[in-house]
Write a protein that holds these residues in place. Structure first.
Motif, PDB file in Angstrom:
ATOM      1  N   THR A  42      57.051  29.398 101.750  1.00 46.21           N
ATOM      2  CA  THR A  42      57.376  29.186 100.339  1.00 46.21           C
ATOM      3  C   THR A  42      58.298  30.273  99.817  1.00 46.21           C
ATOM      4  OG1 THR A  42      55.244  28.088  99.963  1.00 46.21           O
ATOM      5  CG2 THR A  42      56.408  28.922  98.031  1.00 46.21           C
ATOM      6  N   LEU A  43      58.011  31.521 100.175  1.00 45.81           N
ATOM      7  CA  LEU A  43      58.869  32.630  99.757  1.00 45.81           C
ATOM      8  C   LEU A  43      60.269  32.494 100.339  1.00 45.81           C
ATOM      9  CD1 LEU A  43      56.371  35.624 100.065  1.00 45.81           C
ATOM     10  CD2 LEU A  43      57.259  34.606  97.955  1.00 45.81           C
ATOM     11  N   THR A  45      61.847  29.672 101.098  1.00 45.58           N
ATOM     12  CA  THR A  45      62.591  28.596 100.440  1.00 45.58           C
ATOM     13  C   THR A  45      62.990  28.966  99.015  1.00 45.58           C
ATOM     14  OG1 THR A  45      60.488  27.594  99.760  1.00 45.58           O
ATOM     15  CG2 THR A  45      61.467  26.819 101.817  1.00 45.58           C
ATOM     16  N   ARG A  46      62.266  29.896  98.382  1.00 44.13           N
ATOM     17  CA  ARG A  46      62.603  30.289  97.014  1.00 44.13           C
ATOM     18  C   ARG A  46      63.778  31.252  96.953  1.00 44.13           C
ATOM     19  NH1 ARG A  46      56.547  31.281  94.411  1.00 44.13           N
ATOM     20  NH2 ARG A  46      55.972  29.062  94.240  1.00 44.13           N
ATOM     21  N   ASN A  47      64.064  31.910  98.054  1.00 36.53           N
ATOM     22  CA  ASN A  47      65.202  32.829  98.116  1.00 36.53           C
ATOM     23  C   ASN A  47      66.410  32.059  98.637  1.00 36.53           C
ATOM     24  OD1 ASN A  47      67.130  34.815  99.027  1.00 36.53           O
ATOM     25  ND2 ASN A  47      65.502  36.338  98.928  1.00 36.53           N
ATOM     26  N   ARG A  48      67.390  31.817  97.788  1.00 40.51           N
ATOM     27  CA  ARG A  48      68.522  30.971  98.171  1.00 40.51           C
ATOM     28  C   ARG A  48      69.323  31.551  99.325  1.00 40.51           C
ATOM     29  NH1 ARG A  48      71.065  28.883  92.365  1.00 40.51           N
ATOM     30  NH2 ARG A  48      69.189  27.754  91.670  1.00 40.51           N
ATOM     31  N   THR A  50      68.231  33.637 101.692  1.00 43.83           N
ATOM     32  CA  THR A  50      67.429  33.506 102.912  1.00 43.83           C
ATOM     33  C   THR A  50      67.420  32.069 103.406  1.00 43.83           C
ATOM     34  OG1 THR A  50      66.008  35.333 102.198  1.00 43.83           O
ATOM     35  CG2 THR A  50      65.148  33.871 103.898  1.00 43.83           C
ATOM     36  N   LEU A  51      67.316  31.126 102.485  1.00 44.95           N
ATOM     37  CA  LEU A  51      67.332  29.711 102.859  1.00 44.95           C
ATOM     38  C   LEU A  51      68.671  29.321 103.474  1.00 44.95           C
ATOM     39  CD1 LEU A  51      65.608  27.143 102.747  1.00 44.95           C
ATOM     40  CD2 LEU A  51      66.662  26.620 100.541  1.00 44.95           C
ATOM     41  N   GLN A  99      61.590  40.281 106.444  1.00 49.15           N
ATOM     42  CA  GLN A  99      60.323  39.968 105.794  1.00 49.15           C
ATOM     43  C   GLN A  99      59.256  41.011 106.128  1.00 49.15           C
ATOM     44  OE1 GLN A  99      58.636  36.109 106.211  1.00 49.15           O
ATOM     45  NE2 GLN A  99      60.218  35.092 105.018  1.00 49.15           N
TER      46      GLN A  99
END
Length: 280
Positions: A42-43, A45-48, A50-51, A99
């Motif tokens: 989840t973390l 996917t929330r960081n654009r 990183t995604l 991470q």
């Protein structure tokens, strides 16, 4: 070399006897790993940014299959190798490195270790999101490559072995790199040696034989060789398939051993030097 930080004793009540016997304890461990892995995903996917690194960059090399000659073996091999390297470098290696270092600096790992969560569970949960992305992208690569005219893998087991061994090796090297990375910003520099080991092996196909004798022992060269052998039946630096299924097993043994050696060394170094608390 630094030593592992002593584990803080749990403050929670003692576990029931069934946990010690491995009954409900294994199920509880799986639930803890699943919950932590879901939180880490989840973390991510929330960081654009990183995604972008984890999902978009690994599939970009597949565009080469659209622009290159349809069914060209050399282009197909280069594309699949590049996609695999990007997958191992970003969602697995670099994402895991950053991470772990970030959570160590924020004392998240220290707090987790004061509870029931075991060290191995924390490490597996951190690595799982990147590993899932790596396997998914590798499967997508197969589907897209076949749809765009690439030949079917000569030895699918060797290609799958390259993905799984490469992913495990990347996890080991990420934790080892984290041992001597002071903060998330420093990871941009400390990750360079590993990135170089992967990249130089990929481009070493065109090097003279005297240089290839040394680069063949890099993890990047081993991964490149396994993809070329297992999928396309290519031996050495050739561009024409020459290996059948039986021949790929004998030729692919050396790169498998190289990857296994790098994985074992990385795991041992990480085990002996991993830090769980920030360096002061």
């Amino acid at each position: 070399m630094s030593t592992t930080t002593p584990r803080t004793e749990p403050t929670a009540p003692a576990a029931p006897a069934t946990d010690a016997a491995g009954g409900s304890g294994r199920g509880a461990g799986v639930r803890r790993v699943r919950g932590l892995a879901r939180a880490n995903a989840t973390l991510m996917t929330r960081n654009r940014l990183t995604l972008l690194y984890a999902v978009v960059l690994p599939v970009l090399p597949l565009v080469l299959l659209l622009t290159g000659p349809r069914g060209d073996v050399a282009v197909g091999a280069a594309t699949v190798v590049t996609a695999l390297m990007m997958t191992l470098l970003f969602p697995v290696y670099y994402n895991l490195l950053s991470q772990f270092v970030t959570r160590r600096d924020e004392l998240v790992l220290k707090r987790l270790r004061t509870g029931e969560t075991r060290d191995a569970e924390i490490l597996v949960a951190l690595a799982l999101p990147g590993l899932v992305v790596a396997v998914t992208v590798s499967l997508v690569t197969v589907v897209v490559a076949l749809a765009l005219g690439a030949p079917a893998p000569v030895n699918p087991v060797l290609y799958a072995g390259a993905v799984l061994l490469g992913a495990l090796m990347s996890v080991a090297l990420a934790y080892w790199t984290a041992a001597w990375t002071r903060n998330a910003e420093a990871a941009q520099m400390t990750s360079l040696p590993v990135i170089l080991l992967l990249v130089v092996g990929q481009v070493a196909v065109g090097f003279p034989d005297s240089v290839q004798r040394w680069t063949d022992w890099t993890p990047g060269a081993a991964l490149t060789a396994l993809v070329r052998i297992g999928w396309f039946g290519l031996d050495d630096g050739s561009t024409t398939p020459s290996l059948d299924l039986a021949a790929t097993w004998s030729v692919g043994l050396q790169p498998v051993l190289v990857l296994g050696l790098w994985t074992a060394v990385g795991l041992d170094l990480a085990r002996r030097s991993l830090r769980w608390e920030p360096q002061r």
